[in-house]
Structures are given as structure tokens and as C-alpha cells.
Design an enzyme around this catalytic site. Structure first.
Site, PDB file in Angstrom:
ATOM      1  N   ASP A  86       0.397  -0.987   0.120  1.00 27.16           N
ATOM      2  CA  ASP A  86      -0.168   0.011   0.128  1.00 27.16           C
ATOM      3  C   ASP A  86       0.945   1.519   0.004  1.00 27.16           C
ATOM      4  OD1 ASP A  86      -2.644   1.558   0.480  1.00 27.16           O
ATOM      5  OD2 ASP A  86      -1.913   1.777   2.860  1.00 27.16           O
ATOM      6  N   THR A 130      -2.702   5.134  -3.709  1.00 22.42           N
ATOM      7  CA  THR A 130      -2.126   6.030  -4.346  1.00 22.42           C
ATOM      8  C   THR A 130      -0.871   6.154  -4.270  1.00 22.42           C
ATOM      9  OG1 THR A 130      -1.789   4.188  -2.172  1.00 22.42           O
ATOM     10  CG2 THR A 130      -3.232   6.555  -1.082  1.00 22.42           C
ATOM     11  N   THR A 131      -0.296   4.539  -4.564  1.00 23.60           N
ATOM     12  CA  THR A 131       0.984   4.026  -5.512  1.00 23.60           C
ATOM     13  C   THR A 131       0.975   4.729  -6.805  1.00 23.60           C
ATOM     14  OG1 THR A 131       1.329   2.407  -3.971  1.00 23.60           O
ATOM     15  CG2 THR A 131       2.162   2.341  -6.470  1.00 23.60           C
ATOM     16  N   ASP A 146      -9.028  -0.372   1.869  1.00 28.93           N
ATOM     17  CA  ASP A 146      -9.145   0.592   0.348  1.00 28.93           C
ATOM     18  C   ASP A 146     -10.279   0.181  -0.056  1.00 28.93           C
ATOM     19  OD1 ASP A 146      -6.763   1.322   1.114  1.00 28.93           O
ATOM     20  OD2 ASP A 146      -5.900   0.913  -0.508  1.00 28.93           O
TER      21      ASP A 146
END
Length: 541
Positions: A67, A100-101, A396
Site C-alpha cells: 500500500d 496512492t501508489t 482501501d
């Protein structure tokens, strides 16, 4: 020292002696290099075939995750420009929960492409303007691309939850977990006309090592990590009537210091009996109202426990305030502060309240609530590391389902929309004269980094894959993306890989803003507390 200028009467000191200053190109290159390094850190964890990182902190605690937000949060990043990249991932995590990545990888790609233009003497202001125009156009294209769905369309929500889990540890069990996630979010969603809102605080997540990920379950009610206070109390009550108290079942001491003078031994006995009688009357009050379960935020006196067990009332004490709120929403009961005000209307109800052993601990389950506004997810897994990662993955997934319910628009995943937008932007850029055109084209190239990275992480040949992908999209198959699970190019909608538009938009906004901010910086001045003293800046290299 950059802070010294030679004046007519000798040197002029503007900044402290110990100030470090980097100007112009040096400052820009340094900041871009730091931001690119952060993007490289998380790059290999993007997509369904992305790899995990093992992070060990100063105490030796281990975190294993892919994550992006968690990786960057656990790392103690020192460089000021790198910190801005960490902030992107935090913003995206808080706003939409997923992506997020992608946002950090895209932000890094924007800066890498900008660096190429800076070397060709394109001014950073021109690049920033081009990037901002491209970002606006991208959001427009996303809006026209997106498919509208019904907010409570369970099938679509399951696909969304499933897609979010494909890049996580729980991808093997995603069909079971996605059903649990969708049930939980739909359970706490509230609607006003067509509009839905979801407060994820109403979903309580409890985790306990043991069993396997498939043993994860949803409880239509609340799980309390407490045990019943007295061994003689019943451990299972059906058709529970629940009293929620946030006052202690104890004899209160007076605020000011006081003393009671006893002159006769019999008065001592009377004094103790009076205490007992007061506690008994409190318990009688609870019993008379018809409650058979008592959940108390504060303490319960030993003698009160005895009377409660005689009346067959199950009691739990010292329950957290947040749990009391959730219990109130789940059971429909009202949290009461004053015992005298307790009435039958204030009681909550549940089909079953029982104490169950979870591994070595005894927990109380309040389940089978009629229309619970609050539910609990009980996460299980082989070890503590596994359930921590399952918890992050479920967070998530809950967030993306919430995003879609609140903004019911979806696009395909697998890098399909990014690739489609990139080709559209390249055509659109030709309508600009001047150097902005170059910046827009570089923005499009940066967008292609996302499908490119997904392909690289899946072990596919990046050049062949991207050429093939562009060709398919130019033939009008706009939903063609990278099916990393089967390492091939496919129509992502037909294999049910879908994502919320809200996540895609947030990624574009956050990454573009951060990249533009870093590009605008042409001077870095770090002032320390004294020569090498407190508050010395981190090294710039």
C-alpha cells in the site's frame, strides 16, 4: 556562502552564517531527483502483480505491505521535496482511499518528463501552465468517458471492491471479502433522494490472528473486545434488551473531602448496609425497566455485579465511548447518563448477545440487530502481519465502494483510461502554438507510465505491450488495458476490472499540483539554529 554579497563597504550578510542556499538549476534538479526517488520506491508495488515491501522500524517492528500510503508513512523521509510526494499519497489515502501508489508514480513521472524539458531550456512556468491545462483536459475526458451506475447497484459495487483487492495480499480471497465489504457499506449507507452518503466510522473493524482470511466475517451489530464482568452471569441471551449507560454503578465519593463519624458499632453495620441498598436499588431499576444486558462505559462495583448476576443480567464494563456510539446506532438504544431517567424506550434490542471465545480471548458479540446503522467486520488471518495487511486492503476497498456510492461513475481499470487520455492529449496538444504544446505532450507521456509500470511489474515486455495497447485503442477499443493477472492485453470492462472516477480524478489533481509546486521552486534556503546547532537542516543531497 551564498548568503554573503560583496557590497561597496565590504561583505553584506543577509542570512545567518550557517544558512545553506541552493539556487536556480541546482535547486530544481535536486528537488526533482528527490521526488523521483520516492516514486521509484513504490513503483514496483503498482498493479495486480506488484511486489510487497518489508519495512522495519527502529524498534524492530515489521510491516509487510504494498500500500503506497503505508510504505511512505512508515519511511522517515527527510528531504523537503520528497516529503511533498509523501503528502500526495496521504491526501489521496484520506480522500478516496485507493490509488496512492498510482498518484506517487504519476507525480514522479511528471517531474521526470519536466526535467527533459528543463534541459532543453523550456522555462518552468511554461511547463507548469502546460501541465495545468493538460490536467483540466484530462478531467474533462474522464467525465465523458465514465459510465454512470445506480448507487445501490450491488453487482457493480462487487466489481469495484474486487478490482481494488486485485493488487493486494487478499486477491485470492477477493470474492468472499468483496461481498462482506459491499454488505457492510450498503448496511451503513443513508440516502436523501438520489444522493447517498456513507460514514465509514459506523463500520467497526476488529482483527484477531488465527484461522484464515476466509474466516473473516461481518456481524450485523457490534463486537466488543471485553468479557462479561461476573462468572455467574448468563453468557448467552436471546432477544436481548440492552441498557447503555455511561455512568458508573458505584457509590460516588463526594467532591470535597468529608468524613463520617461513627460512635456506635451498629452504625457501622447500618452504613455498610445502606451502601448495599443503594447499589441494589440501582440494579433493581435496570431490572424493572426490562433490560437483560447492561453495557456500561464506566466501572461496576463488585456488589452491583453480584445483584446483576442474581437478576440474570449480562453486564460488560469500561466500554470505549466510540463503541457506545456504535452500539447505540446498531441496537437503536439511547446512551443514558442518569439511571433515574432510564425508561423502556431507551433500551436497544438485538436477537442475540453472547460471549464467544476468539482464539485465547473472550469477546462479547451483540448480533442480529434489526436495521443496524453500525456493523462490525471481524478480520481473521494466519498471523498478525497477514491481518494487518488484510486490514489495510479492506480499508482501501471500503473507501472505493463508498466513493462509488457517493459519486456513482466508473471507468475501466488496468491503465485503460490513462492510455486513452494520453492519446487524446497528444492530438489536443497540436492545437497549441508555442512551448506549452511540448509540456502537454510530456504530460501525456507521464500518464502512460501507469499502464507501462503495470506491464513491467507483471513481467511483460513494456515496449511491445505499449505499442500493442496504443494500436488497439486507436482502432476504437477505448477500454483496452493491461490484464496483468493473465499477462496480456484485454478489454477491461469485459473482465470486470472497474474503478471509481473519483479515485482517478483525485490522482490527477494531487499529482499535478505537487509536481507543479516542486517545479516552481528555484531557491532552497535552509536555516539552522546555529553552526551545526539545533534545527540544522537535513542534507540536501
Amino acid at each position: 556562502m551564498a548568503s554573503i554579497q560583496q557590497g561597496p563597504n565590504g561583505p553584506i550578510l543577509v542570512l545567518k552564517e550557517s544558512a545553506l542556499q541552493q539556487k536556480g538549476k541546482d535547486a530544481q534538479q535536486n528537488n526533482i531527483a528527490a521526488a523521483k526517488l520516492v516514486a521509484d520506491l513504490v513503483r514496483s508495488s503498482l498493479g495486480p502483480r506488484g511486489l510487497d515491501k518489508m519495512l522495519v522500524d527502529s524498534l524492530g517492528d515489521v510491516t509487510i505491505t504494498n500500500d503506497g500510503a503505508t510504505i511512505l508513512k512508515e519511511l522517515d523521509v527527510q528531504h523537503p521535496a520528497a516529503k511533498m510526494m509523501v503528502e500526495i499519497s496521504k491526501t489521496v489515502d484520506n480522500e478516496v482511499g485507493d490509488g496512492t501508489t498510482s498518484s506517487v508514480v504519476f507525480g514522479g513521472a511528471l517531474l521526470a518528463k519536466a526535467e527533459e524539458l528543463l534541459k532543453k531550456e523550456v522555462h518552468s512556468s511554461v511547463i507548469v501552465e502546460g501541465y495545468q491545462a493538460a490536467a483540466e483536459k484530462t478531467l474533462e475526458i474522464y467525465a465523458s468517458l465514465s459510465k454512470k451506475i445506480k448507487p445501490d447497484d450491488r453487482e457493480s459495487l462487487l466489481k469495484i471492491a474486487d478490482t481494488s483487492m486485485q493488487s493486494k495480499l487478499i486477491s485470492e480471497d477477493s470474492d468472499i471479502i468483496s461481498k462482506i465489504v459491499v454488505d457492510a457499506v450498503l448496511g451503513v449507507a443513508s440516502s436523501k433522494g438520489e444522493k447517498y452518503t456513507v460514514d465509514l466510522d459506523n463500520i467497526k473493524v476488529e482483527k484477531k490472528a488465527g484461522g484464515s482470511i476466509q474466516d473473516t466475517q461481518i456481524v450485523k451489530g457490534v463486537v466488543l473486545d471485553k468479557e462479561i464482568v461476573h462468572s455467574a452471569m448468563p453468557t448467552k441471551i436471546e432477544k436481548a434488551k440492552i441498557a447503555l449507560l455511561n455512568t458508573a454503578l458505584e457509590i460516588e465519593k463526594t467532591e470535597m473531602s468529608s468524613e463520617i463519624r461513627i460512635t456506635d458499632p451498629t452504625q457501622m453495620q447500618m452504613f455498610l448496609e445502606e451502601e448495599n441498598r443503594m447499589l441494589k436499588s440501582m440494579v433493581d431499576k435496570i431490572h424493572d425497566v426490562g433490560a437483560n444486558v447492561l453495557i456500561c462505559q464506566k466501572g461496576i462495583d463488585d456488589i452491583a455485579q453480584h445483584y446483576l448476576s442474581k437478576n440474570g443480567i449480562m453486564a460488560i464494563r469500561r466500554v470505549k465511548e466510540s463503541d457506545m456510539t456504535k452500539l447505540s446506532k446498531a441496537t437503536g438504544g439511547r446512551v443514558t447518563t442518569n439511571l433515574d431517567d432510564l425508561t423502556e424506550k431507551d433500551l436497544g434490542s438485538a436477537d442475540l448477545a453472547h460471549q464467544k471465545k476468539v482464539e485465547s480471548d473472550k469477546w462479547v458479540f451483540i448480533e442480529g440487530c434489526k436495521h443496524p446503522q453500525s456493523v462490525t467486520l471481524l478480520i481473521r488471518g494466519g498471523s498478525q502481519r497477514v491481518i494487518d495487511e488484510v486490514d489495510r486492503s479492506i480499508h482501501d476497498s471500503l473507501m472505493v465502494v463508498k466513493d462509488v456510492i457517493e459519486k456513482p461513475q466508473i471507468v475501466a481499470g488496468g491503465g485503460a483510461p490513462e492510455s486513452f487520455v494520453a492519446s487524446q492529449l497528444k492530438e489536443w496538444a497540436d492545437s497549441f502554438d508555442g512551448r506549452e504544446q511540448l509540456a502537454i505532450k510530456k504530460y501525456a507521456e507521464a500518464l502512460e507510465t501507469i499502464p507501462l509500470t503495470i506491464a513491467e511489474n507483471a513481467g511483460m515486455d513494456p515496449i511491445d505491450t505499449m505499442a500493442n495497447l496504443r494500436a488497439k485503442q486507436n482502432q476504437g477499443r477505448r477500454w483496452t488495458g493491461i490484464d496483468a493477472r493473465n499477462t496480456k492485453i484485454a478489454d477491461m470492462l469485459s473482465i470486470d476490472v472497474v474503478e471509481p472516477v473519483a479515485v482517478k480524478e483525485q490522482v490527477i489533481k494531487s499529482a499535478t499540483e505537487a509536481a507543479c509546486m516542486i517545479l516552481r521552486i528555484d531557491d532552497v534556503i535552509a536555516v539552522s539554529g546555529g553552526p551545526g546547532g539545533a534545527g540544522a537542516p537535513p542534507p540536501m543531497g
